[in-house]
Design a protein around this motif. Structure first.
Motif, PDB file in Angstrom:
ATOM      1  N   GLY A 157       3.611  -4.167  19.724  1.00 33.01           N
ATOM      2  CA  GLY A 157       4.973  -4.683  19.727  1.00 33.01           C
ATOM      3  C   GLY A 157       5.602  -4.823  18.356  1.00 33.01           C
ATOM      4  N   ARG A 158       4.871  -4.524  17.307  1.00 34.27           N
ATOM      5  CA  ARG A 158       5.410  -4.540  15.942  1.00 34.27           C
ATOM      6  C   ARG A 158       5.043  -3.211  15.299  1.00 34.27           C
ATOM      7  NH1 ARG A 158       8.796  -8.908  14.570  1.00 34.27           N
ATOM      8  NH2 ARG A 158       8.043 -10.733  15.696  1.00 34.27           N
ATOM      9  N   CYS A 217      -3.144  -3.076  12.141  1.00 36.95           N
ATOM     10  CA  CYS A 217      -3.999  -4.247  12.382  1.00 36.95           C
ATOM     11  C   CYS A 217      -3.491  -5.377  11.487  1.00 36.95           C
ATOM     12  CB  CYS A 217      -5.462  -3.903  12.090  1.00 36.95           C
ATOM     13  SG  CYS A 217      -6.156  -2.708  13.245  1.00 36.95           S
ATOM     14  N   ILE A 218      -2.461  -6.045  11.973  1.00 38.15           N
ATOM     15  CA  ILE A 218      -1.868  -7.173  11.241  1.00 38.15           C
ATOM     16  C   ILE A 218      -1.714  -8.342  12.201  1.00 38.15           C
ATOM     17  CG2 ILE A 218      -0.690  -5.872   9.431  1.00 38.15           C
ATOM     18  CD1 ILE A 218       1.812  -5.845  11.088  1.00 38.15           C
ATOM     19  N   SER A 219      -1.686  -9.525  11.641  1.00 38.47           N
ATOM     20  CA  SER A 219      -1.610 -10.743  12.437  1.00 38.47           C
ATOM     21  C   SER A 219      -0.182 -11.047  12.872  1.00 38.47           C
ATOM     22  CB  SER A 219      -2.150 -11.923  11.622  1.00 38.47           C
ATOM     23  OG  SER A 219      -1.956 -13.130  12.319  1.00 38.47           O
ATOM     24  N   LYS A 220      -0.047 -11.500  14.116  1.00 37.47           N
ATOM     25  CA  LYS A 220       1.270 -11.932  14.591  1.00 37.47           C
ATOM     26  C   LYS A 220       1.702 -13.206  13.877  1.00 37.47           C
ATOM     27  CE  LYS A 220      -0.553 -14.368  18.619  1.00 37.47           C
ATOM     28  NZ  LYS A 220      -0.606 -14.383  20.074  1.00 37.47           N
ATOM     29  N   LYS A 221       0.774 -13.866  13.173  1.00 40.67           N
ATOM     30  CA  LYS A 221       1.080 -15.073  12.402  1.00 40.67           C
ATOM     31  C   LYS A 221       1.509 -14.745  10.971  1.00 40.67           C
ATOM     32  CE  LYS A 221      -2.025 -17.899  15.146  1.00 40.67           C
ATOM     33  NZ  LYS A 221      -3.228 -18.722  15.170  1.00 40.67           N
ATOM     34  N   TRP A 254       4.395   3.700  13.562  1.00 39.19           N
ATOM     35  CA  TRP A 254       3.003   3.292  13.450  1.00 39.19           C
ATOM     36  C   TRP A 254       2.830   1.807  13.728  1.00 39.19           C
ATOM     37  CZ3 TRP A 254       1.200   5.880   8.242  1.00 39.19           C
ATOM     38  CH2 TRP A 254       1.135   7.271   8.422  1.00 39.19           C
ATOM     39  N   GLU A 255       1.720   1.473  14.404  1.00 39.67           N
ATOM     40  CA  GLU A 255       1.291   0.093  14.561  1.00 39.67           C
ATOM     41  C   GLU A 255       0.066  -0.110  13.686  1.00 39.67           C
ATOM     42  OE1 GLU A 255       0.833  -0.523  18.802  1.00 39.67           O
ATOM     43  OE2 GLU A 255       2.972  -0.933  19.019  1.00 39.67           O
ATOM     44  N   ILE A 308       9.186  -3.345  11.336  1.00 39.74           N
ATOM     45  CA  ILE A 308       8.788  -4.104  10.146  1.00 39.74           C
ATOM     46  C   ILE A 308       9.615  -3.697   8.941  1.00 39.74           C
ATOM     47  CG2 ILE A 308       6.874  -4.715   8.623  1.00 39.74           C
ATOM     48  CD1 ILE A 308       4.987  -4.063  11.010  1.00 39.74           C
ATOM     49  N   LYS A 309       9.979  -2.413   8.844  1.00 38.63           N
ATOM     50  CA  LYS A 309      10.802  -1.984   7.699  1.00 38.63           C
ATOM     51  C   LYS A 309      12.171  -2.655   7.730  1.00 38.63           C
ATOM     52  CE  LYS A 309      13.402   2.158   8.911  1.00 38.63           C
ATOM     53  NZ  LYS A 309      14.599   1.961   8.122  1.00 38.63           N
ATOM     54  N   HIS A 310      12.661  -2.976   8.917  1.00 40.80           N
ATOM     55  CA  HIS A 310      13.937  -3.692   9.016  1.00 40.80           C
ATOM     56  C   HIS A 310      13.796  -5.146   8.575  1.00 40.80           C
ATOM     57  CE1 HIS A 310      16.512  -0.603  10.653  1.00 40.80           C
ATOM     58  NE2 HIS A 310      15.532  -0.237  11.455  1.00 40.80           N
ATOM     59  N   ILE A 311      12.653  -5.756   8.841  1.00 34.83           N
ATOM     60  CA  ILE A 311      12.407  -7.120   8.352  1.00 34.83           C
ATOM     61  C   ILE A 311      12.342  -7.108   6.831  1.00 34.83           C
ATOM     62  CG2 ILE A 311      10.778  -9.051   8.356  1.00 34.83           C
ATOM     63  CD1 ILE A 311       9.916  -8.090  11.196  1.00 34.83           C
TER      64      ILE A 311
END
Length: 107
Positions: free
Chosen positions: A48-49, A93-97, A90-91, A54-57
Motif C-alpha cells: 500500500g506504499r 521493506c519499510i515500516s508503516k511507523k 516499487w514497494e 512516497i515520492k509525493h510525500i
C-alpha cells in the motif's frame, strides 16, 4: 525494471531513465537525508506504499520534485531494494511507523 543495477522504466512507450545522480548535488543530499530520517527499514514488505506515493510525500516535505525513476534510484542508493523490480511502482521493506507516514493533522 533494473538496467545495469539502476532503475529504468519503459511504460507504454514512455521512457523514464532519469537518475538521482542527474540532480543538483545539494538536492541529491537533501533527498538522501530525507530517506534516512523519514523511512525505517524492516524485514517484511509494506503493501500500500509504493515509490510513486512516497515520492509525493518527499515532495510535500522538501519541495523537491523527482520522477518515479529518480526516486527509485535514490532508494536503491540508500540501501532500499524493491520487493519486485519488475513492477512500475516499487514497494519496499519499510515500516508503516516511519515518520514519513505520520499524520499531518493541522497542516
Amino acid at each position: 525494471m533494473l538496467k545495469n543495477n539502476r532503475p529504468f522504466t519503459n511504460e507504454n512507450g514512455f521512457i523514464d531513465a532519469g537518475l538521482i545522480t542527474d540532480k543538483d548535488p545539494e538536492e541529491m543530499e537533501e533527498v538522501f537525508k530525507w530517506i534516512h530520517e523519514k523511512l525505517i527499514p524492516r524485514k517484511t514488505h509494506l503493501t500500500g506504499r509504493s515509490s510513486y506515493g512516497i515520492k509525493h510525500i518527499l515532495e510535500r516535505d522538501t519541495g523537491i520534485y523527482l520522477t518515479n525513476n529518480e526516486f527509485k534510484d535514490a532508494m536503491l542508493l540508500c540501501g532500499y531494494s524493491p520487493v519486485d523490480p519488475n513492477e512500475l511502482n516499487w514497494e519496499y521493506c519499510i515500516s508503516k511507523k516511519s515518520p514519513a507516514f505520520a499524520s499531518r493533522k493541522g497542516v
